[in-house]
Design an enzyme around this catalytic site. Structure first.
Site, PDB file in Angstrom:
ATOM      1  N   GLY A  31       0.814  -1.206   0.000  1.00  0.00           N
ATOM      2  CA  GLY A  31       0.000   0.000   0.000  1.00  0.00           C
ATOM      3  C   GLY A  31       0.853   1.264   0.000  1.00  0.00           C
ATOM      4  N   GLY A  36       5.448   4.104  -8.751  1.00  0.00           N
ATOM      5  CA  GLY A  36       6.187   2.843  -8.914  1.00  0.00           C
ATOM      6  C   GLY A  36       5.229   1.668  -8.885  1.00  0.00           C
ATOM      7  N   HIS A  37       4.361   1.621  -7.857  1.00  0.00           N
ATOM      8  CA  HIS A  37       3.372   0.543  -7.781  1.00  0.00           C
ATOM      9  C   HIS A  37       2.456   0.565  -9.019  1.00  0.00           C
ATOM     10  CE1 HIS A  37       3.950   1.532  -3.335  1.00  0.00           C
ATOM     11  NE2 HIS A  37       4.288   0.268  -3.381  1.00  0.00           N
ATOM     12  N   VAL A 176      10.779   3.287 -11.193  1.00  0.00           N
ATOM     13  CA  VAL A 176      10.196   4.603 -11.471  1.00  0.00           C
ATOM     14  C   VAL A 176      10.858   5.611 -10.546  1.00  0.00           C
ATOM     15  CG1 VAL A 176       8.078   5.973 -11.452  1.00  0.00           C
ATOM     16  CG2 VAL A 176       8.024   3.596 -12.236  1.00  0.00           C
ATOM     17  N   SER A 185       9.512   5.682  -3.506  1.00  0.00           N
ATOM     18  CA  SER A 185       9.392   4.711  -2.416  1.00  0.00           C
ATOM     19  C   SER A 185       8.378   5.224  -1.414  1.00  0.00           C
ATOM     20  CB  SER A 185      10.751   4.538  -1.712  1.00  0.00           C
ATOM     21  OG  SER A 185      10.578   3.896  -0.457  1.00  0.00           O
ATOM     22  N   ARG A 187       8.646   4.989   1.554  1.00  0.00           N
ATOM     23  CA  ARG A 187       9.389   5.515   2.711  1.00  0.00           C
ATOM     24  C   ARG A 187       9.943   6.916   2.459  1.00  0.00           C
ATOM     25  NH1 ARG A 187      10.696  -0.333   3.584  1.00  0.00           N
ATOM     26  NH2 ARG A 187       9.938  -0.811   5.685  1.00  0.00           N
TER      27      ARG A 187
HETATM   28  P1  AMP Z   1       6.124  -2.264  -1.522  1.00  0.00           P
HETATM   29  O1  AMP Z   1       4.741  -1.730  -1.367  1.00  0.00           O
HETATM   30  O2  AMP Z   1       7.196  -1.296  -1.119  1.00  0.00           O
HETATM   31  O3  AMP Z   1       6.295  -3.648  -0.923  1.00  0.00           O
HETATM   32  O4  AMP Z   1       6.338  -2.447  -3.077  1.00  0.00           O
HETATM   33  C1  AMP Z   1       5.452  -3.245  -3.835  1.00  0.00           C
HETATM   34  C2  AMP Z   1       6.055  -3.486  -5.185  1.00  0.00           C
HETATM   35  O5  AMP Z   1       6.248  -2.250  -5.853  1.00  0.00           O
HETATM   36  C3  AMP Z   1       7.431  -4.164  -5.107  1.00  0.00           C
HETATM   37  O6  AMP Z   1       7.514  -5.146  -6.138  1.00  0.00           O
HETATM   38  C4  AMP Z   1       8.363  -3.015  -5.347  1.00  0.00           C
HETATM   39  O7  AMP Z   1       9.609  -3.413  -5.897  1.00  0.00           O
HETATM   40  C5  AMP Z   1       7.577  -2.180  -6.337  1.00  0.00           C
HETATM   41  N1  AMP Z   1       8.077  -0.817  -6.334  1.00  0.00           N
HETATM   42  C6  AMP Z   1       8.223   0.008  -5.269  1.00  0.00           C
HETATM   43  N2  AMP Z   1       8.776   1.186  -5.633  1.00  0.00           N
HETATM   44  C7  AMP Z   1       8.999   1.092  -6.972  1.00  0.00           C
HETATM   45  C8  AMP Z   1       9.568   1.966  -7.947  1.00  0.00           C
HETATM   46  N3  AMP Z   1      10.036   3.171  -7.622  1.00  0.00           N
HETATM   47  N4  AMP Z   1       9.622   1.555  -9.230  1.00  0.00           N
HETATM   48  C9  AMP Z   1       9.166   0.318  -9.579  1.00  0.00           C
HETATM   49  N5  AMP Z   1       8.625  -0.559  -8.702  1.00  0.00           N
HETATM   50  C10 AMP Z   1       8.545  -0.177  -7.422  1.00  0.00           C
END
Ligand code: AMP
Length: 285
Positions: A31, A36-37, A176, A185, A187
Site C-alpha cells: 500500500g 512505482g506501484h 520509477v 518509495s 518511505r
Molecule cells: P512495496 O509496497 O514497497 O512492498 O512495493 C510493492 C512493489 O512495488 C514491489 O515489487 C516493489 O519493488 C515495487 N516498487 C516500489 N517502488 C517502486 C519503484 N520506484 N519503481 C518500480 N517498482 C517499485
C-alpha cells in the site's frame, strides 16, 4: 473494482475468473501507493485479463525495532488509485486473516538472502518469501509483477517460484524515479526537506559506478569503492552497502563481464533507502 478481505473470497473470485479462461495478474504491495506501484499495475493491465492487487503490510518482513507501526497506511486513497488504474480487485486482508494461526512454516532462500538487505535485516526475506508464496497460493496468478527497485527481493521471489514450481511468471518492472533521480518509495515521505535534497546521491553513485565500468573499469572492488565514496561524501547519508553483483546469483564477481547489477543502500536520518542499476559491461577489444 472489488475490495476483498478474506482468503476464501479471493480464491472464489479468482477461481471463477480462471475457470472462464481469464489470465490473472497479481501485483503484491504494502500500500501507500505511488507511481512505482502503479507502473506494475499498468504492466499487468497490458498482459492479463484480470488484475489483482494485494495490499498487506506484512509483519513477518519487519524486524524488531523497524517501522511496522509507523509504516504509511491509507487504504481509501490506495483503493481510489487502484480503481483509476484499472485494478479489478484489491485483496486487503487483516493480519489475523493472513496469519490465522501462528505461522510455523517459513519459506527461505538462504543463499540469496544473507547479503546486502539480508545482512542488515536478517529475517526480512523469509518474511517476504513466505507471504509471496501464500499470495501465489491464494491468487493463483499466471504472472506476478515486482519492481526492480527491490532488486534482491525480485531475484529471491523469482528463485523461490522456480524452486517450488509455482506456475507463475515473475515479471520484473523498471524503477520509477522522481525527476532528480530518486527512486519512488513509500518511505520517501519520512525524509526531511534536507534529507530529501540529499537522497538523489544514491542514484548519482550508481551512475558513477556505471561510468567507471563504461570507461574501462573491470575491478568490482574499485567500482564499488567509487560508488561508496560518493555516498559517504554526502553528510546526511550513512552508507550501508555499495555492491556490484551478478544479477541472477547475486555473487560478487572479481572481474566484471556480461551483465552486472550495481546496488546501494544508505540511511538518511530515519529511513533507509535503496537503489540499483543494471549495467552491460562493454566487451574490451
Ligand atoms: P512495496 O509496497 O514497497 O512492498 O512495493 C510493492 C512493489 O512495488 C514491489 O515489487 C516493489 O519493488 C515495487 N516498487 C516500489 N517502488 C517502486 C519503484 N520506484 N519503481 C518500480 N517498482 C517499485
Amino acid at each position: 473494482m472489488e475490495l476483498i478481505t478474506t482468503i476464501a473470497d479471493a480464491r472464489r473470485r479468482l477461481d471463477t475468473a480462471r475457470t472462464s479462461g481469464a489470465q490473472v495478474g497479481l501485483v503484491p504491495t504494502m500500500g501507500a501507493l505511488h507511481d512505482g506501484h502503479l507502473s506494475l499495475v499498468d504492466a499487468a493491465r497490458d498482459a492479463c485479463d484480470v488484475v489483482a492487487m494485494s495490499i498487506f503490510v506484512n509483519p513477518l518482513q519487519f524486524g524488531a525495532g523497524e517501522d511496522l507501526d509507523a509504516y504509511p497506511r491509507d487504504l481509501d486513497r490506495d483503493l481510489a488509485l487502484a480503481d483509476e488504474h484499472g485494478v479489478d480487485l484489491v485483496f486487503a486482508p487483516t493480519v489475523e486473516e493472513m496469519y490465522a494461526s501462528p505461522t510455523l512454516t517459513s519459506v527461505v532462500v538462504p543463499e540469496l538472502a544473507s547479503t546486502m538487505e539480508g545482512a542488515s535485516r536478517p529475517t526480512h526475506f523469509a518474511g517476504v518469501a513466505t507471504v509471496v508464496a501464500k499470495l501465489f497460493n491464494i491468487a493463483g496468478p499466471c504472472r506476478a509483477y515486482f519492481g526492480e527497485k527491490d532488486f534482491q527481493q525480485l531475484v529471491i521471489v523469482r528463485r523461490m517460484a522456480a524452486d517450488l514450481s509455482f506456475p507463475v511468471e515473475v515479471v520484473g518492472c523498471p524503477i520509477v524515479r522522481e525527476p532528480d533521480g530518486l527512486a519512488r518509495s513509500s518511505r520517501n515521505v519520512y525524509l526531511s526537506p534536507e534529507e530529501r535534497a540529499a537522497a538523489p546521491v544514491l542514484h548519482r553513485a550508481l551512475e558513477r559506478g556505471r561510468d567507471a565500468i563504461e570507461s574501462g573499469g573491470r575491478d568490482a572492488g574499485m567500482v564499488a569503492a567509487a560508488m561508496a565514496g560518493l555516498v559517504t561524501s554526502e553528510p546526511l547519508a550513512q552508507l550501508d552497502y555499495a555492491e556490484v553483483v551478478d544479477p541472477v546469483t547475486l555473487a560478487r564477481p572479481d572481474r566484471l563481464e556480461g551483465e552486472v547489477r550495481l546496488l546501494v543502500a544508505a540511511r538518511f536520518g530515519r529511513p533507509r533507502l535503496l537503489d540499483n542499476l543494471g549495467v552491460l559491461v562493454p566487451e574490451q577489444g
